[in-house]
Design a protein around this motif. Structure first.
Motif, PDB file in Angstrom:
ATOM      1  N   MET A 125       0.853  -1.173   0.000  1.00 43.59           N
ATOM      2  CA  MET A 125       0.000   0.000   0.000  1.00 43.59           C
ATOM      3  C   MET A 125       0.896   1.231   0.000  1.00 43.59           C
ATOM      4  N   SER A 126       0.496   2.230  -0.752  1.00 46.93           N
ATOM      5  CA  SER A 126       1.257   3.474  -0.802  1.00 46.93           C
ATOM      6  C   SER A 126       0.369   4.629  -0.367  1.00 46.93           C
ATOM      7  N   ASN A 127       1.014   5.707   0.031  1.00 48.65           N
ATOM      8  CA  ASN A 127       0.265   6.887   0.452  1.00 48.65           C
ATOM      9  C   ASN A 127      -0.255   7.648  -0.763  1.00 48.65           C
ATOM     10  N   SER A 128      -1.335   8.356  -0.556  1.00 49.64           N
ATOM     11  CA  SER A 128      -1.816   9.274  -1.580  1.00 49.64           C
ATOM     12  C   SER A 128      -1.022  10.566  -1.468  1.00 49.64           C
ATOM     13  N   TYR A 129      -1.187  11.428  -2.451  1.00 47.51           N
ATOM     14  CA  TYR A 129      -0.591  12.751  -2.431  1.00 47.51           C
ATOM     15  C   TYR A 129      -1.735  13.749  -2.425  1.00 47.51           C
ATOM     16  N   ALA A 130      -1.561  14.831  -1.695  1.00 40.80           N
ATOM     17  CA  ALA A 130      -2.645  15.799  -1.525  1.00 40.80           C
ATOM     18  C   ALA A 130      -2.173  17.191  -1.883  1.00 40.80           C
ATOM     19  N   GLN A 131      -3.121  17.978  -2.392  1.00 43.83           N
ATOM     20  CA  GLN A 131      -2.816  19.360  -2.745  1.00 43.83           C
ATOM     21  C   GLN A 131      -3.967  20.244  -2.277  1.00 43.83           C
ATOM     22  N   PRO A 132      -3.650  21.355  -1.596  1.00 42.27           N
ATOM     23  CA  PRO A 132      -4.715  22.234  -1.119  1.00 42.27           C
ATOM     24  C   PRO A 132      -5.321  23.032  -2.275  1.00 42.27           C
ATOM     25  N   ILE A 133      -6.662  23.187  -2.215  1.00 39.46           N
ATOM     26  CA  ILE A 133      -7.351  23.964  -3.249  1.00 39.46           C
ATOM     27  C   ILE A 133      -8.196  25.095  -2.664  1.00 39.46           C
ATOM     28  N   LEU A 134      -8.372  25.103  -1.345  1.00 46.03           N
ATOM     29  CA  LEU A 134      -9.154  26.167  -0.714  1.00 46.03           C
ATOM     30  C   LEU A 134      -8.701  26.336   0.722  1.00 46.03           C
ATOM     31  N   ARG A 135      -8.508  27.580   1.134  1.00 45.34           N
ATOM     32  CA  ARG A 135      -8.294  27.930   2.536  1.00 45.34           C
ATOM     33  C   ARG A 135      -9.303  29.017   2.838  1.00 45.34           C
ATOM     34  N   THR A 136     -10.104  28.817   3.890  1.00 44.48           N
ATOM     35  CA  THR A 136     -11.185  29.746   4.185  1.00 44.48           C
ATOM     36  C   THR A 136     -11.419  29.835   5.688  1.00 44.48           C
ATOM     37  N   ALA A 137     -11.923  30.969   6.130  1.00 45.20           N
ATOM     38  CA  ALA A 137     -12.342  31.140   7.524  1.00 45.20           C
ATOM     39  C   ALA A 137     -13.765  30.653   7.733  1.00 45.20           C
ATOM     40  N   ASP A 138     -14.444  30.280   6.648  1.00 42.99           N
ATOM     41  CA  ASP A 138     -15.853  29.898   6.670  1.00 42.99           C
ATOM     42  C   ASP A 138     -15.998  28.380   6.511  1.00 42.99           C
ATOM     43  N   LEU A 139     -16.326  27.696   7.603  1.00 46.15           N
ATOM     44  CA  LEU A 139     -16.486  26.245   7.571  1.00 46.15           C
ATOM     45  C   LEU A 139     -17.521  25.808   6.535  1.00 46.15           C
ATOM     46  N   SER A 140     -18.620  26.545   6.420  1.00 44.57           N
ATOM     47  CA  SER A 140     -19.660  26.152   5.457  1.00 44.57           C
ATOM     48  C   SER A 140     -19.126  26.226   4.021  1.00 44.57           C
ATOM     49  N   GLU A 141     -18.238  27.175   3.729  1.00 46.34           N
ATOM     50  CA  GLU A 141     -17.629  27.236   2.397  1.00 46.34           C
ATOM     51  C   GLU A 141     -16.743  26.013   2.160  1.00 46.34           C
ATOM     52  N   GLY A 142     -15.994  25.612   3.177  1.00 44.28           N
ATOM     53  CA  GLY A 142     -15.171  24.410   3.062  1.00 44.28           C
ATOM     54  C   GLY A 142     -16.011  23.173   2.809  1.00 44.28           C
ATOM     55  N   LEU A 143     -17.092  23.020   3.569  1.00 47.27           N
ATOM     56  CA  LEU A 143     -17.974  21.865   3.390  1.00 47.27           C
ATOM     57  C   LEU A 143     -18.679  21.885   2.036  1.00 47.27           C
ATOM     58  N   CYS A 144     -19.043  23.059   1.566  1.00 41.43           N
ATOM     59  CA  CYS A 144     -19.664  23.197   0.247  1.00 41.43           C
ATOM     60  C   CYS A 144     -18.692  22.752  -0.846  1.00 41.43           C
ATOM     61  N   THR A 145     -17.426  23.129  -0.718  1.00 38.60           N
ATOM     62  CA  THR A 145     -16.412  22.711  -1.689  1.00 38.60           C
ATOM     63  C   THR A 145     -16.241  21.199  -1.663  1.00 38.60           C
ATOM     64  N   VAL A 146     -16.219  20.614  -0.478  1.00 42.73           N
ATOM     65  CA  VAL A 146     -16.137  19.152  -0.367  1.00 42.73           C
ATOM     66  C   VAL A 146     -17.322  18.518  -1.083  1.00 42.73           C
ATOM     67  N   GLU A 147     -18.523  19.019  -0.842  1.00 41.46           N
ATOM     68  CA  GLU A 147     -19.729  18.469  -1.484  1.00 41.46           C
ATOM     69  C   GLU A 147     -19.644  18.568  -3.007  1.00 41.46           C
ATOM     70  N   ARG A 148     -19.129  19.677  -3.521  1.00 39.28           N
ATOM     71  CA  ARG A 148     -18.991  19.841  -4.968  1.00 39.28           C
ATOM     72  C   ARG A 148     -17.995  18.827  -5.533  1.00 39.28           C
ATOM     73  N   LEU A 149     -16.904  18.593  -4.823  1.00 39.16           N
ATOM     74  CA  LEU A 149     -15.938  17.584  -5.257  1.00 39.16           C
ATOM     75  C   LEU A 149     -16.546  16.186  -5.216  1.00 39.16           C
ATOM     76  N   LEU A 150     -17.270  15.887  -4.150  1.00 39.58           N
ATOM     77  CA  LEU A 150     -17.918  14.573  -4.050  1.00 39.58           C
ATOM     78  C   LEU A 150     -18.944  14.386  -5.156  1.00 39.58           C
ATOM     79  N   GLY A 151     -19.520  15.490  -5.619  1.00 45.82           N
ATOM     80  CA  GLY A 151     -20.506  15.430  -6.696  1.00 45.82           C
ATOM     81  C   GLY A 151     -19.936  14.971  -8.025  1.00 45.82           C
ATOM     82  N   ILE A 152     -18.614  15.034  -8.201  1.00 44.98           N
ATOM     83  CA  ILE A 152     -18.018  14.564  -9.452  1.00 44.98           C
ATOM     84  C   ILE A 152     -17.293  13.228  -9.288  1.00 44.98           C
TER      85      ILE A 152
END
Length: 185
Positions: A1-28
């Motif tokens: 098993m190998s590790n995944s690699y991650a890259q940040p795409i959003l930094r926000t002070a608004d938790l709801s904006e972060g969760l909305c972005t996650v939902e949009r990614l999960l939508g694809i």
């Protein structure tokens, strides 16, 4: 098993904006096999009680190798600060977990079957090893080492498919905002 690699795409002070972005990614994504992993570094009894109410069967261990752990059936409040982890949780646990952590640094990682085909960058469907989204809470990094007052969304990809990260960011009208880094898990 190998590790995944991650890259940040959003930094926000608004938790709801972060969760909305996650939902949009999960939508694809191909959400077959969707499960959620939770990690948190806890220093207070208040946060500990709240997190254990949401994740009563979580594993934990004392920070810095001091010996206390759930495996030994020790009292977590006597071992603070601790690291607490729960693998393979239900998506419905995310919001209660985020409320429970308070200002503790934490991650929520959505794990699923695959990213979609990315023909514009020459990639087929991305497999399970690199198909994750992570929301970092009160930390800039996946290892929860760099404290922050905000939230960061990371997309995970296979290292050999690094061009998928900016492609995914563009699908949700964002761009990568940091380096591709090896995820700690």
């Amino acid at each position: 098993m190998s590790n995944s690699y991650a890259q940040p795409i959003l930094r926000t002070a608004d938790l709801s904006e972060g969760l909305c972005t996650v939902e949009r990614l999960l939508g694809i994504a191909d959400l077959g096999g969707l499960e959620v992993d939770f990690d948190v570094r806890i220093s207070s009894t208040r946060s500990l009680s709240a997190v254990l109410a949401v994740l009563p069967d979580a594993e934990w261990w004392a920070e810095g190798g001091r010996g206390g752990s759930s495996e030994r059936r020790d009292d977590p409040s006597a071992s603070l600060p601790i690291w607490l982890r729960r693998w393979a949780g239900a998506p419905e646990m995310v919001k209660p977990f985020l409320q429970a952590v308070g200002d503790s640094p934490a991650t929520v990682r959505w794990d699923f079957n695959a990213w979609p085909e990315a023909p514009e960058v020459g990639l087929g469907v991305g497999g399970t090893r690199g198909a994750f989204v992570t929301l970092c809470v009160h930390a800039l990094d996946l290892g929860l080492e760099e404290p922050a007052a905000d939230y960061t969304v990371f997309v995970h990809v296979k290292q050999v498919e690094a061009e998928r990260a900016p492609w995914l960011a563009a699908r949700v009208e964002l761009r990568v905002i940091g380096d591709l880094v090896m995820a700690p898990y």
